[in-house]
Design a protein around this motif. Sequence first.
Motif, PDB file in Angstrom:
ATOM      1  N   LEU A   4       0.857  -1.117  -0.089  1.00 60.10           N
ATOM      2  CA  LEU A   4       0.068  -0.125  -0.074  1.00 60.10           C
ATOM      3  C   LEU A   4       0.883   1.333   0.093  1.00 60.10           C
ATOM      4  N   GLU A   6       0.924   5.313   0.102  1.00 56.71           N
ATOM      5  CA  GLU A   6      -0.162   6.555   0.144  1.00 56.71           C
ATOM      6  C   GLU A   6       0.762   7.783  -0.267  1.00 56.71           C
ATOM      7  N   SER A   7      -0.095   8.842  -0.672  1.00 61.28           N
ATOM      8  CA  SER A   7       0.503   9.864  -1.169  1.00 61.28           C
ATOM      9  C   SER A   7      -0.631  11.090  -0.994  1.00 61.28           C
ATOM     10  N   SER A  21      -4.257   9.688  -1.147  1.00 59.93           N
ATOM     11  CA  SER A  21      -4.425   8.523  -2.221  1.00 59.93           C
ATOM     12  C   SER A  21      -3.712   7.219  -1.774  1.00 59.93           C
ATOM     13  N   CYS A  22      -4.269   6.035  -1.781  1.00 57.34           N
ATOM     14  CA  CYS A  22      -3.654   4.841  -1.400  1.00 57.34           C
ATOM     15  C   CYS A  22      -3.844   3.821  -2.522  1.00 57.34           C
ATOM     16  N   TRP A  36      -8.811   4.361   5.967  1.00 58.49           N
ATOM     17  CA  TRP A  36      -7.770   5.263   6.586  1.00 58.49           C
ATOM     18  C   TRP A  36      -8.019   5.215   8.238  1.00 58.49           C
ATOM     19  N   THR A  77      -7.536   1.614  -5.619  1.00 54.71           N
ATOM     20  CA  THR A  77      -7.202   2.817  -5.084  1.00 54.71           C
ATOM     21  C   THR A  77      -8.126   3.259  -4.394  1.00 54.71           C
ATOM     22  N   TYR A  94      -2.855   6.581   8.168  1.00 56.56           N
ATOM     23  CA  TYR A  94      -2.232   5.142   7.301  1.00 56.56           C
ATOM     24  C   TYR A  94      -3.485   4.778   6.489  1.00 56.56           C
ATOM     25  N   CYS A  95      -3.161   3.991   5.636  1.00 54.68           N
ATOM     26  CA  CYS A  95      -3.866   3.337   4.813  1.00 54.68           C
ATOM     27  C   CYS A  95      -3.920   1.775   5.261  1.00 54.68           C
ATOM     28  N   GLY A 106      -0.130   0.702   5.330  1.00 56.02           N
ATOM     29  CA  GLY A 106       0.845   1.435   4.526  1.00 56.02           C
ATOM     30  C   GLY A 106       1.613   2.042   5.575  1.00 56.02           C
ATOM     31  N   THR A 109       1.394   8.695   5.955  1.00 54.03           N
ATOM     32  CA  THR A 109       1.581  10.189   5.648  1.00 54.03           C
ATOM     33  C   THR A 109       1.053  11.001   6.377  1.00 54.03           C
TER      34      THR A 109
END
Length: 115
Positions: A4, A6-7, A21-22, A36, A77, A94-95, A106, A109
């Motif tokens: 995963l 993330e951004s 986004s993940c 999330w 996604t 966190y995703c 993830g 972020t």
Amino acid sequence: QVQLVESGGGLVQAGGSLRLSCAASGIIFSINTMGWYRQAPGEQRELVAAINSGLTTDYADSVKGRFTISRDNAKNTVYLQMNSLKPEDTAVYYCRLRSYANDYWGQGTQVTVSS
């Protein structure tokens, strides 16, 4: 193995917006829940929002009406649109993907909301 990524995190002023986004890659079963979570310093990790493959959503009371979770199943996604951000939304986000007995996270972020 599932990864995963993330951004979309960053620094924003109170009242502003961010979109996280993940993207999931690897062997992913079609039946899954993506979500999330966030963790502020000294606090426990908490659910922010989740969405399953049938598009049923769940939100923390603290973000209802401000955050919207969505997903693109074709792209594996999940997105989190965050509006009307508050300083108390500051945390590492966190995703998470859960599918049957599998549970993936993830790397997180950072979201920082200045007052």
